[in-house]
Scaffold this motif. Structure first.
Motif, PDB file in Angstrom:
ATOM      1  N   ARG A 128       0.757  -1.120  -0.047  1.00 28.65           N
ATOM      2  CA  ARG A 128      -0.075   0.136   0.074  1.00 28.65           C
ATOM      3  C   ARG A 128       0.996   1.528   0.159  1.00 28.65           C
ATOM      4  O   ARG A 128       0.337   2.347   0.146  1.00 28.65           O
ATOM      5  N   ASP A 129       2.259   1.193  -0.351  1.00 28.79           N
ATOM      6  CA  ASP A 129       2.969   2.242  -0.249  1.00 28.79           C
ATOM      7  C   ASP A 129       3.069   3.030   1.083  1.00 28.79           C
ATOM      8  O   ASP A 129       3.159   4.364   0.981  1.00 28.79           O
ATOM      9  N   ILE A 130       3.046   2.296   2.181  1.00 28.99           N
ATOM     10  CA  ILE A 130       3.122   2.782   3.422  1.00 28.99           C
ATOM     11  C   ILE A 130       4.621   2.991   3.966  1.00 28.99           C
ATOM     12  O   ILE A 130       5.066   1.617   3.838  1.00 28.99           O
ATOM     13  N   GLU A 131       5.076   3.766   4.280  1.00 31.33           N
ATOM     14  CA  GLU A 131       6.387   3.692   5.291  1.00 31.33           C
ATOM     15  C   GLU A 131       6.344   3.249   6.288  1.00 31.33           C
ATOM     16  O   GLU A 131       5.506   3.297   7.147  1.00 31.33           O
ATOM     17  N   LEU A 132       7.266   2.369   6.734  1.00 32.42           N
ATOM     18  CA  LEU A 132       7.259   1.331   7.906  1.00 32.42           C
ATOM     19  C   LEU A 132       8.290   1.911   8.643  1.00 32.42           C
ATOM     20  O   LEU A 132       9.725   1.898   8.191  1.00 32.42           O
ATOM     21  N   GLN A 133       8.300   2.354   9.842  1.00 36.72           N
ATOM     22  CA  GLN A 133       9.517   2.768  10.801  1.00 36.72           C
ATOM     23  C   GLN A 133       9.219   1.797  12.199  1.00 36.72           C
ATOM     24  O   GLN A 133       8.204   1.613  12.582  1.00 36.72           O
ATOM     25  N   VAL A 134      10.311   1.333  12.438  1.00 33.50           N
ATOM     26  CA  VAL A 134      10.472   0.681  13.980  1.00 33.50           C
ATOM     27  C   VAL A 134      11.463   1.408  14.815  1.00 33.50           C
ATOM     28  O   VAL A 134      12.316   2.249  14.677  1.00 33.50           O
ATOM     29  N   PHE A 135      10.695   1.653  16.148  1.00 33.01           N
ATOM     30  CA  PHE A 135      11.508   2.361  17.222  1.00 33.01           C
ATOM     31  C   PHE A 135      11.246   1.794  18.457  1.00 33.01           C
ATOM     32  O   PHE A 135      10.644   0.948  18.733  1.00 33.01           O
ATOM     33  N   SER A 136      12.157   2.103  19.469  1.00 34.26           N
ATOM     34  CA  SER A 136      12.116   1.618  20.811  1.00 34.26           C
ATOM     35  C   SER A 136      12.184   2.649  21.818  1.00 34.26           C
ATOM     36  O   SER A 136      13.169   3.611  21.694  1.00 34.26           O
ATOM     37  N   ALA A 137      11.012   2.813  22.685  1.00 32.95           N
ATOM     38  CA  ALA A 137      10.974   3.856  23.527  1.00 32.95           C
ATOM     39  C   ALA A 137      11.919   3.553  24.873  1.00 32.95           C
ATOM     40  O   ALA A 137      11.928   2.240  25.036  1.00 32.95           O
ATOM     41  N   PRO A 138      12.309   4.490  25.521  1.00 38.91           N
ATOM     42  CA  PRO A 138      12.949   4.368  26.769  1.00 38.91           C
ATOM     43  C   PRO A 138      12.165   3.407  27.789  1.00 38.91           C
ATOM     44  O   PRO A 138      11.450   3.698  28.214  1.00 38.91           O
ATOM     45  N   SER A 139      12.893   2.335  28.311  1.00 38.84           N
ATOM     46  CA  SER A 139      12.031   1.517  29.258  1.00 38.84           C
ATOM     47  C   SER A 139      13.164   0.283  29.690  1.00 38.84           C
ATOM     48  O   SER A 139      13.212  -0.518  29.087  1.00 38.84           O
ATOM     49  N   PRO A 140      13.849   0.624  30.895  1.00 37.23           N
ATOM     50  CA  PRO A 140      14.783  -0.493  31.289  1.00 37.23           C
ATOM     51  C   PRO A 140      14.202  -1.564  31.825  1.00 37.23           C
ATOM     52  O   PRO A 140      14.877  -2.649  31.581  1.00 37.23           O
ATOM     53  N   VAL A 141      12.931  -1.712  32.295  1.00 37.81           N
ATOM     54  CA  VAL A 141      12.411  -2.958  32.773  1.00 37.81           C
ATOM     55  C   VAL A 141      12.126  -3.908  31.475  1.00 37.81           C
ATOM     56  O   VAL A 141      12.139  -4.844  31.537  1.00 37.81           O
ATOM     57  N   ASN A 142      11.476  -3.173  30.421  1.00 35.75           N
ATOM     58  CA  ASN A 142      11.311  -4.039  29.100  1.00 35.75           C
ATOM     59  C   ASN A 142      12.353  -4.261  28.198  1.00 35.75           C
ATOM     60  O   ASN A 142      12.198  -4.858  27.251  1.00 35.75           O
ATOM     61  N   TRP A 143      13.377  -3.441  28.089  1.00 33.13           N
ATOM     62  CA  TRP A 143      14.230  -3.612  27.104  1.00 33.13           C
ATOM     63  C   TRP A 143      15.769  -3.681  27.654  1.00 33.13           C
ATOM     64  O   TRP A 143      16.069  -3.532  28.684  1.00 33.13           O
ATOM     65  N   ASN A 144      16.565  -4.130  26.640  1.00 38.18           N
ATOM     66  CA  ASN A 144      18.035  -4.251  26.942  1.00 38.18           C
ATOM     67  C   ASN A 144      18.722  -4.596  25.601  1.00 38.18           C
ATOM     68  O   ASN A 144      18.253  -4.443  24.404  1.00 38.18           O
ATOM     69  N   TYR A 145      19.975  -4.526  25.581  1.00 37.71           N
ATOM     70  CA  TYR A 145      20.885  -4.538  24.393  1.00 37.71           C
ATOM     71  C   TYR A 145      20.496  -5.711  23.517  1.00 37.71           C
ATOM     72  O   TYR A 145      20.784  -5.714  22.303  1.00 37.71           O
ATOM     73  N   ALA A 146      20.412  -6.957  24.242  1.00 35.97           N
ATOM     74  CA  ALA A 146      20.174  -8.140  23.474  1.00 35.97           C
ATOM     75  C   ALA A 146      18.791  -7.922  22.588  1.00 35.97           C
ATOM     76  O   ALA A 146      18.898  -8.418  21.336  1.00 35.97           O
ATOM     77  N   LYS A 147      17.916  -7.322  22.980  1.00 38.42           N
ATOM     78  CA  LYS A 147      16.684  -7.028  22.157  1.00 38.42           C
ATOM     79  C   LYS A 147      16.949  -6.054  21.302  1.00 38.42           C
ATOM     80  O   LYS A 147      16.500  -6.149  19.904  1.00 38.42           O
TER      81      LYS A 147
END
Length: 335
Positions: A216-235
């Motif tokens: 559908r010609d839609i631009e897709l972006q992925v981002f990660s919001a700051p969250s020490p409990v849910n995020w880490n470098y492995a992810k």
């Protein structure tokens, strides 16, 4: 021969009758409004139903980290772009895909922004598969989703008239003024060479999201919001490799905390799990500048067709000012 034909004919007749009953039942119990009191599931995330069709340019997808980190009305105030956050607590990637498909039935977004959290959420392949199958069944026959509504059916349900009257001034954003600091610093992003596993089921639905957008010609972006409990470098490493494989841009704010100006003593409402409104203002500003720098934001503030967004901004400012002691939630009437 006639006797042999009776069994399959009866089976076809039974299935046809069952299908008609499911369709009729679905038409009866499907919510006729987008108010919480009207039985709508995830009314906040479904608030886009009351937006004028084909006027929302950006769709944000993800779990509670997303709706705690992105304020569409702040983006409107700063850049004049229209957006909505279709995020739900603990959102699975197949649910992100479902919201994308449903959203595009009424809107024509030019940009979809996926927070990376759902890429790593799994209950085991058999449960994930069952949930995805049930989501498809709900799409075909909403009675599976709203079967409990028979207890609160009204005359309006009998008429079948649908009116999405509740307009969400927060556009899916959930602000909180609570402050519970995160004391672990930024060590959660210490580098590692071992990426977190992205399960094949989740890769399958990420692929569906990518293909849906590209078709559908839609631009897709992925981002990660700051969250020490849910995020880490492995992810981060796993997301970076996955998005690189598909040629999808990826931006991780957890690697730019100084630029975002996150202060873990004051910018989180629950000790590093979700951001409060202080943190959300910072992440929204950073994300807006990032997307604007890529030329992905369209300024519609001078377009008379979008004058209602300026009115919504006034309502938004008044709404968030009412919740100085906690988290803003829509009431049973949607206000």
């Amino acid at each position: 021969m006639k006797q042999k034909l009776k069994i399959p004919l009866r089976a076809v007749a039974f299935l046809a009758g069952l299908t008609l009953l499911l369709l009729a039942g679905s038409r009866l119990v499907v919510p006729k409004s987008n108010l919480l009191g009207g039985g709508m599931h995830n009314a906040r995330a479904s608030g886009y139903l009351s937006e004028q069709e084909h006027t929302v340019d950006i769709l944000f997808l993800g779990d509670s980290v997303t709706y705690s980190s992105v304020s569409p009305m702040q983006l409107w105030e700063q850049y004049g772009c229209t957006s909505y956050v279709c995020s739900t607590p603990g959102q699975y990637i197949e649910e992100s895909y479902r919201y994308l498909v449903d959203f595009c039935e009424r809107q024509s977004p030019s940009l979809v922004v996926l927070e990376a959290g759902p890429l790593f959420r799994s209950s085991g392949w058999y449960i994930d598969f069952g949930r995805a199958t049930y989501l498809k069944a709900e799409k075909l026959f909403p009675i599976f989703r709203y079967h409990n509504r028979w207890k609160s059916l009204s005359l309006r349900d009998l008429t079948g008239k649908i009116s999405y009257e509740w307009k969400n001034p927060l556009k899916g954003f959930v602000p909180s003024y609570e402050e519970q600091p995160w004391t672990g610093g930024n060590s959660y992003m210490n580098p590692t060479d071992t990426p977190r596993l992205v399960r094949e089921f989740n890769r399958f639905y990420f692929d569906k999201i990518v293909r849906f957008c590209r078709d559908r010609d839609i631009e897709l972006q992925v981002f990660s919001a700051p969250s020490p409990v849910n995020w880490n470098y492995a992810k981060h490493l796993a997301t970076d490799r996955l998005t690189e494989e598909y040629g999808i841009p990826y931006m991780d704010m957890n690697l730019h905390l100084q630029d975002v100006k996150i202060d873990w003593a004051h910018d989180t409402r629950d000790s590093g799990d979700h951001l409060n409104i202080n943190g959300a203002k910072k992440t929204t500003a950073y994300l807006g500048a990032y997307l604007n720098g890529l030329g992905l934001l369209t300024d519609r503030r001078s377009d008379p067709a979008y004058a209602n967004w300026n009115a919504d901004l006034t309502t938004y400012i008044q709404t968030i000012s009412r919740y100085g002691g906690g988290e803003a939630q829509p009431s049973a009437t949607g206000s």
